[in-house]
Write an enzyme that holds these catalytic residues in place. Structure first.
Site, PDB file in Angstrom:
ATOM      1  N   LYS A  13       0.830  -1.208   0.000  1.00 25.82           N
ATOM      2  CA  LYS A  13       0.000   0.000   0.000  1.00 25.82           C
ATOM      3  C   LYS A  13       0.866   1.260   0.000  1.00 25.82           C
ATOM      4  O   LYS A  13       0.624   2.193  -0.753  1.00 25.82           O
ATOM      5  CB  LYS A  13      -0.926   0.042   1.235  1.00 25.82           C
ATOM      6  CG  LYS A  13      -1.884  -1.128   1.350  1.00 25.82           C
ATOM      7  CD  LYS A  13      -2.850  -0.958   2.511  1.00 25.82           C
ATOM      8  CE  LYS A  13      -2.199  -0.979   3.888  1.00 25.82           C
ATOM      9  NZ  LYS A  13      -1.642  -2.288   4.278  1.00 25.82           N
ATOM     10  N   ARG A  88      -9.247   0.871   9.337  1.00 16.59           N
ATOM     11  CA  ARG A  88      -8.805  -0.483   9.654  1.00 16.59           C
ATOM     12  C   ARG A  88      -9.868  -1.264  10.405  1.00 16.59           C
ATOM     13  O   ARG A  88      -9.636  -2.433  10.744  1.00 16.59           O
ATOM     14  CB  ARG A  88      -7.562  -0.383  10.534  1.00 16.59           C
ATOM     15  CG  ARG A  88      -6.247  -0.650   9.746  1.00 16.59           C
ATOM     16  CD  ARG A  88      -5.271  -1.102  10.729  1.00 16.59           C
ATOM     17  NE  ARG A  88      -3.961  -1.521  10.428  1.00 16.59           N
ATOM     18  CZ  ARG A  88      -2.961  -0.861   9.886  1.00 16.59           C
ATOM     19  NH1 ARG A  88      -3.126   0.310   9.365  1.00 16.59           N
ATOM     20  NH2 ARG A  88      -1.762  -1.391   9.829  1.00 16.59           N
ATOM     21  N   ARG A 127      12.435  -7.957   4.067  1.00 12.06           N
ATOM     22  CA  ARG A 127      12.615  -6.584   4.566  1.00 12.06           C
ATOM     23  C   ARG A 127      13.458  -6.590   5.836  1.00 12.06           C
ATOM     24  O   ARG A 127      14.331  -5.747   6.014  1.00 12.06           O
ATOM     25  CB  ARG A 127      11.235  -5.964   4.831  1.00 12.06           C
ATOM     26  CG  ARG A 127      11.262  -4.484   5.109  1.00 12.06           C
ATOM     27  CD  ARG A 127       9.913  -3.864   4.804  1.00 12.06           C
ATOM     28  NE  ARG A 127       8.975  -4.026   5.903  1.00 12.06           N
ATOM     29  CZ  ARG A 127       7.686  -3.682   5.829  1.00 12.06           C
ATOM     30  NH1 ARG A 127       7.184  -3.189   4.721  1.00 12.06           N
ATOM     31  NH2 ARG A 127       6.893  -3.833   6.860  1.00 12.06           N
ATOM     32  N   ARG A 137      11.635  -1.561  12.019  1.00 18.41           N
ATOM     33  CA  ARG A 137      10.438  -1.247  12.799  1.00 18.41           C
ATOM     34  C   ARG A 137      10.288  -2.272  13.905  1.00 18.41           C
ATOM     35  O   ARG A 137      10.528  -3.458  13.689  1.00 18.41           O
ATOM     36  CB  ARG A 137       9.211  -1.316  11.885  1.00 18.41           C
ATOM     37  CG  ARG A 137       8.991  -0.074  11.075  1.00 18.41           C
ATOM     38  CD  ARG A 137       7.935  -0.257  10.036  1.00 18.41           C
ATOM     39  NE  ARG A 137       6.684  -0.823  10.553  1.00 18.41           N
ATOM     40  CZ  ARG A 137       5.577  -0.907   9.833  1.00 18.41           C
ATOM     41  NH1 ARG A 137       5.560  -0.458   8.602  1.00 18.41           N
ATOM     42  NH2 ARG A 137       4.484  -1.432  10.355  1.00 18.41           N
ATOM     43  N   ARG A 148      -0.317  -9.245  13.276  1.00 18.38           N
ATOM     44  CA  ARG A 148      -0.862  -8.181  12.425  1.00 18.38           C
ATOM     45  C   ARG A 148      -1.773  -8.772  11.349  1.00 18.38           C
ATOM     46  O   ARG A 148      -2.796  -8.185  10.995  1.00 18.38           O
ATOM     47  CB  ARG A 148       0.275  -7.350  11.817  1.00 18.38           C
ATOM     48  CG  ARG A 148       0.938  -6.438  12.866  1.00 18.38           C
ATOM     49  CD  ARG A 148       2.347  -6.018  12.487  1.00 18.38           C
ATOM     50  NE  ARG A 148       2.403  -5.194  11.301  1.00 18.38           N
ATOM     51  CZ  ARG A 148       3.486  -5.083  10.514  1.00 18.38           C
ATOM     52  NH1 ARG A 148       4.588  -5.768  10.805  1.00 18.38           N
ATOM     53  NH2 ARG A 148       3.454  -4.297   9.473  1.00 18.38           N
TER      54      ARG A 148
HETATM   55  P1  AMP Z   1       1.109   0.251   9.442  1.00 16.77           P
HETATM   56  O1  AMP Z   1       2.350   1.030   9.217  1.00 16.77           O
HETATM   57  O2  AMP Z   1      -0.064   0.742   8.623  1.00 16.77           O
HETATM   58  O3  AMP Z   1       1.305  -1.245   9.298  1.00 16.77           O
HETATM   59  O4  AMP Z   1       0.681   0.503  10.958  1.00 16.77           O
HETATM   60  C1  AMP Z   1       1.533   0.124  12.022  1.00 16.77           C
HETATM   61  C2  AMP Z   1       0.729   0.001  13.311  1.00 16.77           C
HETATM   62  O5  AMP Z   1       0.134   1.261  13.634  1.00 16.77           O
HETATM   63  C3  AMP Z   1      -0.438  -0.975  13.257  1.00 16.77           C
HETATM   64  O6  AMP Z   1      -0.041  -2.316  13.474  1.00 16.77           O
HETATM   65  C4  AMP Z   1      -1.330  -0.433  14.370  1.00 16.77           C
HETATM   66  O7  AMP Z   1      -0.817  -0.750  15.642  1.00 16.77           O
HETATM   67  C5  AMP Z   1      -1.169   1.073  14.204  1.00 16.77           C
HETATM   68  N1  AMP Z   1      -2.165   1.631  13.247  1.00 16.77           N
HETATM   69  C6  AMP Z   1      -1.915   2.177  12.017  1.00 16.77           C
HETATM   70  N2  AMP Z   1      -3.058   2.589  11.444  1.00 16.77           N
HETATM   71  C7  AMP Z   1      -4.053   2.296  12.302  1.00 16.77           C
HETATM   72  C8  AMP Z   1      -5.463   2.460  12.279  1.00 16.77           C
HETATM   73  N3  AMP Z   1      -6.084   3.001  11.229  1.00 16.77           N
HETATM   74  N4  AMP Z   1      -6.164   2.023  13.350  1.00 16.77           N
HETATM   75  C9  AMP Z   1      -5.565   1.484  14.418  1.00 16.77           C
HETATM   76  N5  AMP Z   1      -4.247   1.281  14.521  1.00 16.77           N
HETATM   77  C10 AMP Z   1      -3.477   1.686  13.471  1.00 16.77           C
END
Ligand code: AMP
Length: 193
Positions: A13, A88, A127, A137, A148
């Site tokens: 994404k 999400r 990665r 990360r 996740r």
């Molecule tokens: P991402 O970089 O999109 O994979 O997000 C990393 C982490 O941030 C996720 O595993 C969640 O803990 C938190 N996070 C990101 N976006 C959201 C969202 N829209 N709602 C809730 N938690 C989020």
């Protein structure tokens, strides 16, 4: 033009959002990046979010909806935005609809990048192997990826029928090379943008 990119962690994404951002003058809004910035700044929100994120769980809907509502008001979103990592959950999708209606904005497309689980695990493993430990990360571990993914299927996948029922959901094959995925997405965008 306002877009949502959906798909499991590691689907690409962010990569695709960046390409569309450059080409169409849209603003990529990655809630994961915003939260990581909050963690790095040591803000109250960052302190609350850190443990949740490290475990691969989701930050609360209220916080996320408020974060996006404030962000899309900024001038850099005037030409449109690409939501990457939001919504999400179904409540976030509902919150987004209500917020856009209040602001007189609308979504032009909701695009799901479809990738199978084995490929996602492979991508994250690659990665991790290619990123120095100090730059990794905290949630990029095979164990957290499994959480996740579970969270994605349990809490995020239910928003697919939400958008499908509204006739808005479009799918692209995220197993194809990056350029082809971009071309598939562009073919789905409204004409004349
Ligand atoms: P991402 O970089 O999109 O994979 O997000 C990393 C982490 O941030 C996720 O595993 C969640 O803990 C938190 N996070 C990101 N976006 C959201 C969202 N829209 N709602 C809730 N938690 C989020």
């Amino acid at each position: 033009m306002n877009l949502i990119l959906l798909g499991p962690p590691g689907a690409g994404k962010g990569t695709q959002a960046k390409r569309l951002e450059d080409k169409y003058g849209l603003k990529q809004l990655s809630t994961g990046d915003m939260l990581r910035a909050a963690v790095a700044s040591g803000s109250e929100l960052g302190q609350k979010a850190k443990a949740i994120m490290d475990a691969g769980n989701l930050v609360s809907d209220d916080i996320m909806i408020a974060m996006i509502a404030e962000r899309i008001e900024q001038p850099d979103c005037a030409k449109g935005f690409i939501l990457d990592g939001f919504p999400r959950t179904v409540p976030q999708a509902e919150g987004l609809d209500a917020m856009l209606a209040r602001k007189g904005l609308r979504l032009d497309a909701v695009i799901e990048i479809v990738v199978d689980d084995e490929a996602l695990l492979d991508r994250i493993r690659t990665r991790i192997a290619q990123t120095p430990e100090s730059e990794r990360r905290a949630d990029d571990t095979p164990e957290t990826l499994q959480t996740r993914l579970d969270v994605y299927y349990r809490q995020t996948a239910p928003i697919l029928p939400y958008y499908e029922g509204r006739g808005m959901l479009k799918k692209v094959d995220g197993m194809r090379p990056i350029d082809e995925v971009t071309a598939q997405i562009e073919a789905l965008l409204p004409v004349g943008v």
